[in-house]
Scaffold this motif. Sequence first.
Motif, PDB file in Angstrom:
ATOM      1  N   UNK A   1       0.844  -1.190   0.000  1.00 53.03           N
ATOM      2  CA  UNK A   1       0.000   0.000   0.000  1.00 53.03           C
ATOM      3  C   UNK A   1       0.887   1.251   0.000  1.00 53.03           C
ATOM      4  N   UNK A   2       0.428   2.284  -0.670  1.00 50.76           N
ATOM      5  CA  UNK A   2       1.213   3.513  -0.729  1.00 50.76           C
ATOM      6  C   UNK A   2       0.358   4.693  -1.120  1.00 50.76           C
ATOM      7  N   UNK A   3       0.931   5.854  -1.038  1.00 51.92           N
ATOM      8  CA  UNK A   3       0.216   7.084  -1.356  1.00 51.92           C
ATOM      9  C   UNK A   3      -0.008   7.166  -2.861  1.00 51.92           C
ATOM     10  N   UNK A   4      -1.241   7.456  -3.261  1.00 54.26           N
ATOM     11  CA  UNK A   4      -1.583   7.496  -4.682  1.00 54.26           C
ATOM     12  C   UNK A   4      -0.888   8.633  -5.427  1.00 54.26           C
ATOM     13  N   UNK A   5      -0.443   9.630  -4.702  1.00 49.92           N
ATOM     14  CA  UNK A   5       0.165  10.768  -5.379  1.00 49.92           C
ATOM     15  C   UNK A   5       1.682  10.775  -5.376  1.00 49.92           C
ATOM     16  N   UNK A   6       2.303   9.918  -4.556  1.00 48.21           N
ATOM     17  CA  UNK A   6       3.749  10.053  -4.380  1.00 48.21           C
ATOM     18  C   UNK A   6       4.573   8.868  -4.877  1.00 48.21           C
ATOM     19  N   UNK A   7       3.958   7.713  -5.091  1.00 51.52           N
ATOM     20  CA  UNK A   7       4.712   6.543  -5.543  1.00 51.52           C
ATOM     21  C   UNK A   7       4.677   6.494  -7.071  1.00 51.52           C
ATOM     22  N   UNK A   8       5.837   6.567  -7.750  1.00 51.60           N
ATOM     23  CA  UNK A   8       5.849   6.543  -9.214  1.00 51.60           C
ATOM     24  C   UNK A   8       5.214   5.262  -9.763  1.00 51.60           C
ATOM     25  N   UNK A   9       4.641   5.368 -10.942  1.00 53.06           N
ATOM     26  CA  UNK A   9       3.936   4.249 -11.542  1.00 53.06           C
ATOM     27  C   UNK A   9       4.844   3.024 -11.720  1.00 53.06           C
ATOM     28  N   UNK A  10       6.105   3.247 -12.088  1.00 52.97           N
ATOM     29  CA  UNK A  10       6.975   2.109 -12.364  1.00 52.97           C
ATOM     30  C   UNK A  10       7.606   1.528 -11.101  1.00 52.97           C
ATOM     31  N   UNK A  11       7.232   2.056  -9.937  1.00 53.24           N
ATOM     32  CA  UNK A  11       7.764   1.534  -8.684  1.00 53.24           C
ATOM     33  C   UNK A  11       6.670   0.955  -7.785  1.00 53.24           C
ATOM     34  N   UNK A  12       5.487   0.831  -8.326  1.00 50.69           N
ATOM     35  CA  UNK A  12       4.350   0.373  -7.518  1.00 50.69           C
ATOM     36  C   UNK A  12       4.269  -1.157  -7.433  1.00 50.69           C
ATOM     37  N   UNK A  13       3.725  -1.623  -6.304  1.00 53.15           N
ATOM     38  CA  UNK A  13       3.351  -3.028  -6.120  1.00 53.15           C
ATOM     39  C   UNK A  13       1.835  -3.055  -5.879  1.00 53.15           C
ATOM     40  N   UNK A  14       1.102  -2.831  -6.954  1.00 51.55           N
ATOM     41  CA  UNK A  14      -0.348  -2.630  -6.890  1.00 51.55           C
ATOM     42  C   UNK A  14      -1.058  -3.979  -6.949  1.00 51.55           C
ATOM     43  N   UNK A  15      -1.629  -4.393  -5.830  1.00 55.08           N
ATOM     44  CA  UNK A  15      -2.301  -5.692  -5.755  1.00 55.08           C
ATOM     45  C   UNK A  15      -3.551  -5.732  -6.618  1.00 55.08           C
ATOM     46  N   UNK A  16      -4.245  -4.605  -6.739  1.00 59.04           N
ATOM     47  CA  UNK A  16      -5.470  -4.590  -7.526  1.00 59.04           C
ATOM     48  C   UNK A  16      -5.174  -4.712  -9.014  1.00 59.04           C
ATOM     49  N   UNK A  17      -4.118  -4.076  -9.493  1.00 57.90           N
ATOM     50  CA  UNK A  17      -3.764  -4.222 -10.904  1.00 57.90           C
ATOM     51  C   UNK A  17      -3.401  -5.669 -11.222  1.00 57.90           C
ATOM     52  N   UNK A  18      -2.713  -6.335 -10.291  1.00 61.50           N
ATOM     53  CA  UNK A  18      -2.396  -7.749 -10.487  1.00 61.50           C
ATOM     54  C   UNK A  18      -3.675  -8.575 -10.547  1.00 61.50           C
ATOM     55  N   UNK A  19      -4.603  -8.294  -9.655  1.00 59.99           N
ATOM     56  CA  UNK A  19      -5.873  -9.028  -9.648  1.00 59.99           C
ATOM     57  C   UNK A  19      -6.657  -8.764 -10.929  1.00 59.99           C
ATOM     58  N   UNK A  20      -6.653  -7.510 -11.389  1.00 56.67           N
ATOM     59  CA  UNK A  20      -7.382  -7.164 -12.612  1.00 56.67           C
ATOM     60  C   UNK A  20      -6.801  -7.897 -13.815  1.00 56.67           C
ATOM     61  N   UNK A  21      -5.483  -7.980 -13.877  1.00 60.11           N
ATOM     62  CA  UNK A  21      -4.858  -8.694 -14.995  1.00 60.11           C
ATOM     63  C   UNK A  21      -5.190 -10.189 -14.922  1.00 60.11           C
ATOM     64  N   UNK A  22      -5.190 -10.731 -13.708  1.00 63.20           N
ATOM     65  CA  UNK A  22      -5.564 -12.139 -13.539  1.00 63.20           C
ATOM     66  C   UNK A  22      -6.982 -12.404 -14.039  1.00 63.20           C
ATOM     67  N   UNK A  23      -7.911 -11.506 -13.719  1.00 62.81           N
ATOM     68  CA  UNK A  23      -9.306 -11.687 -14.123  1.00 62.81           C
ATOM     69  C   UNK A  23      -9.422 -11.766 -15.642  1.00 62.81           C
ATOM     70  N   UNK A  24      -8.718 -10.904 -16.332  1.00 65.58           N
ATOM     71  CA  UNK A  24      -8.770 -10.912 -17.791  1.00 65.58           C
ATOM     72  C   UNK A  24      -8.073 -12.147 -18.373  1.00 65.58           C
ATOM     73  N   UNK A  25      -7.011 -12.601 -17.721  1.00 69.06           N
ATOM     74  CA  UNK A  25      -6.335 -13.827 -18.164  1.00 69.06           C
ATOM     75  C   UNK A  25      -7.286 -15.020 -18.047  1.00 69.06           C
ATOM     76  N   UNK A  26      -7.993 -15.109 -16.915  1.00 65.83           N
ATOM     77  CA  UNK A  26      -8.929 -16.218 -16.713  1.00 65.83           C
ATOM     78  C   UNK A  26     -10.037 -16.196 -17.759  1.00 65.83           C
ATOM     79  N   UNK A  27     -10.572 -15.014 -18.033  1.00 65.19           N
ATOM     80  CA  UNK A  27     -11.624 -14.896 -19.039  1.00 65.19           C
ATOM     81  C   UNK A  27     -11.116 -15.326 -20.410  1.00 65.19           C
ATOM     82  N   UNK A  28      -9.946 -14.821 -20.811  1.00 62.77           N
ATOM     83  CA  UNK A  28      -9.410 -15.129 -22.130  1.00 62.77           C
ATOM     84  C   UNK A  28      -9.052 -16.608 -22.257  1.00 62.77           C
ATOM     85  N   UNK A  29      -8.565 -17.193 -21.186  1.00 66.03           N
ATOM     86  CA  UNK A  29      -8.206 -18.612 -21.209  1.00 66.03           C
ATOM     87  C   UNK A  29      -9.433 -19.465 -21.494  1.00 66.03           C
TER      88      UNK A  29
END
Length: 427
Positions: free
Chosen positions: A227-255
């Motif tokens: 978890x981190x501040x939405x305004x201060x953590x650069x995009x390429x340095x994030x460990x965003x759990x929701x983005x990982x989950x969102x990508x997983x959801x689309x992978x499952x659908x496409x599979x």
Amino acid sequence: MQPDYSSRAARIMARIHELAAISEDADGVTRTFGTPAFLQGRALVQSWCEAAGLATRLDGIGNLRARLVSANPRAKTFVLASHIDTVVNAGKFDGPLGVLMGLDLLETLRERQAALPFHVELIAFSDEEGVRFHTTYLGSKVVAGSFDHGWLTRADAGGITLARALEMMEADAARIADDAIPADDWLGYFEMHIEQGPVLWERQLPVALVTAIAGQMRVELTFTGMAGHAGTVPMDMRQDALCAAAEFILIAEQFALTHGRGLVATVGKLALSHAASNVIPGEVVCSLDLRSPDAGQLADAYAALKEYTEALAAQRNVALGWNLVQETAPAACDAGLNETLAEAIADAGHEVVALVSGAGHDAVPISAVAPVTMMFIRCYKGISHNPLENVEIADLAAAIEVADRFLARLAVDVARQQAEATAGLRG
């Protein structure tokens, strides 16, 4: 005299609506296993069984069981069953329709004073949906003799264990082992259920023959990032759990879309810990529901998706928790019983349509110990697990006629087999 299937359908429909009025909430129908609404609904169905002159009892898991006894001392037991628990905000027909159609069949057999060569037991299973304790088929697994007593320690969201819930229901868990129907006593099992799919609705056919029930694998996934501040953590340095989950959801659908052949994949739950609009999500828990009528395909899909998700988590620098919470093998319906049911459908003047059920049913655990068959009944646009569930009177009347013909054919077949066996012993 021509049977009055329309009036029988109307009686069943009236009971459906009366039972549906018993709910934990006013928006839809919610009767979760063991709740006051569930107990009140079960008591209502029991009163109808007793008024029909059937011997009734409640078993150790809370199943309601009503029995029509054959005069034949060598008779086996044929079971008519479905469930009376519901998901949250359900419709009126998923489960109860099969129970109340079964009750109508037994009432009619008693009225006709039919001499059956087998016992008929109607079972209103207590918990098919698994909403409260995340253990589907509790009721039918008791009857099949496959209940895992370790489940008694499982707790619901309020911390109440299954064992305690049974005590509160005045059900005797100590009797569970004795509530199974012995393997030698089974003649077979027949479940009547709304289709929960659009095939019959689109083809304007009242009923279908079920050939198999898809297997299921349910997984709980936890993506843990930072978890981190939405305004201060650069995009390429994030460990965003929701983005990982969102990508997983689309992978499952496409599979599932790519592999087809009855494979379906669904993410139906998504929970964010400490969610806020200005915080990068640090932990997300989601579900995966995989289903296929092909056991090999189901296993391969599970392994492949797990591998893809592990690679995804590593790429995104988040931790992955992968927990298989439920696994059910595909179940095939019995060829002999299905042939008899197909003949009954044709005798009633309907096209015989064979379908595979993508939804799970109590027939699954029963299929491990007895021959099973299922009949689907057309429902409005195939909608289920939704207050919009509906069945038309004409379709219900057609289904009752098919069920009547099915039991009549089965009785003739069993009586003939018993006569041939008796003659063989004398010879």
